[in-house]
Write a protein that holds these residues in place. Sequence first.
Motif, PDB file in Angstrom:
ATOM      1  N   LEU A   1       0.837  -1.203   0.000  1.00  0.00           N
ATOM      2  CA  LEU A   1       0.000   0.000   0.000  1.00  0.00           C
ATOM      3  C   LEU A   1       0.872   1.253   0.000  1.00  0.00           C
ATOM      4  CD1 LEU A   1      -2.520   1.773   0.342  1.00  0.00           C
ATOM      5  CD2 LEU A   1      -2.515   1.164   2.775  1.00  0.00           C
ATOM      6  N   LEU A   2       1.895   1.293   0.851  1.00  0.00           N
ATOM      7  CA  LEU A   2       2.765   2.469   0.911  1.00  0.00           C
ATOM      8  C   LEU A   2       3.508   2.670  -0.402  1.00  0.00           C
ATOM      9  CD1 LEU A   2       4.231   2.299   4.538  1.00  0.00           C
ATOM     10  CD2 LEU A   2       2.314   3.678   3.687  1.00  0.00           C
ATOM     11  N   ALA A   3       3.942   1.578  -1.008  1.00  0.00           N
ATOM     12  CA  ALA A   3       4.625   1.683  -2.298  1.00  0.00           C
ATOM     13  C   ALA A   3       3.682   2.261  -3.346  1.00  0.00           C
ATOM     14  CB  ALA A   3       5.151   0.322  -2.734  1.00  0.00           C
ATOM     15  N   GLN A   4       2.450   1.777  -3.377  1.00  0.00           N
ATOM     16  CA  GLN A   4       1.469   2.293  -4.339  1.00  0.00           C
ATOM     17  C   GLN A   4       1.164   3.764  -4.065  1.00  0.00           C
ATOM     18  OE1 GLN A   4       0.336   0.749  -7.134  1.00  0.00           O
ATOM     19  NE2 GLN A   4      -0.430   2.791  -7.548  1.00  0.00           N
ATOM     20  N   ALA A   5       1.099   4.127  -2.797  1.00  0.00           N
ATOM     21  CA  ALA A   5       0.841   5.527  -2.436  1.00  0.00           C
ATOM     22  C   ALA A   5       1.990   6.411  -2.913  1.00  0.00           C
ATOM     23  CB  ALA A   5       0.651   5.658  -0.924  1.00  0.00           C
TER      24      ALA A   5
END
Length: 194
Positions: free
Chosen positions: A49-53
């Motif tokens: 999720l953080l990578a996608q964000a």
Amino acid sequence: MGHREDLLEGAKRCLLEKGFARTTARDVVKESGTNLASIGYHYGSKDALLAQAYVSLVEGMSEAFTGEANAGLTAAPGSLERFQEMWSNIIATMREPGSFWRLSAEIVAVGDQLPEARDHLAKAQREGSRAFVALMADVSEDEVTEDAVDTLGAFYTVMMSGLISQWSFAPGTAPGAEQLTEGLRRLIQGAAKS
């Protein structure tokens, strides 16, 4: 907005406030108004999720690269003037207080602790290289060859990584677009002599 979008927006805010290493799943849930199970269901893990964000934040910077707020890039495609114009726009975003580029420096520094995020970002980096080539040539990303991504795109990406490092750690001595352009001009002149 559904939980997936709420999580992404909450994760972006957390990244900008706390960075990768200090953001917890509970932080994202609190910021997004969702629940812990939603992270796994929609993204697989907090790191994914953080990578996608982060990728979403970078994609949102395309206007900064082109200067669209100020009428876009105006110099001829492929020219040294366009090179300078693009890097001037990018460097302007690095000068801003709280620049999100520090997140890039952080992922390099702690990437071994965040392998899922690092792996996701490494895949996204190739598309970033493609976007650089398309922007400089003023063509669509579909027109950029794999060879151009592997060579010219890699060159731009390495420049970007170096600038992020310099502007993160020593902004007072980091180069401006004029210096980068003059350096490239001298490199081209030197290569032409050999």
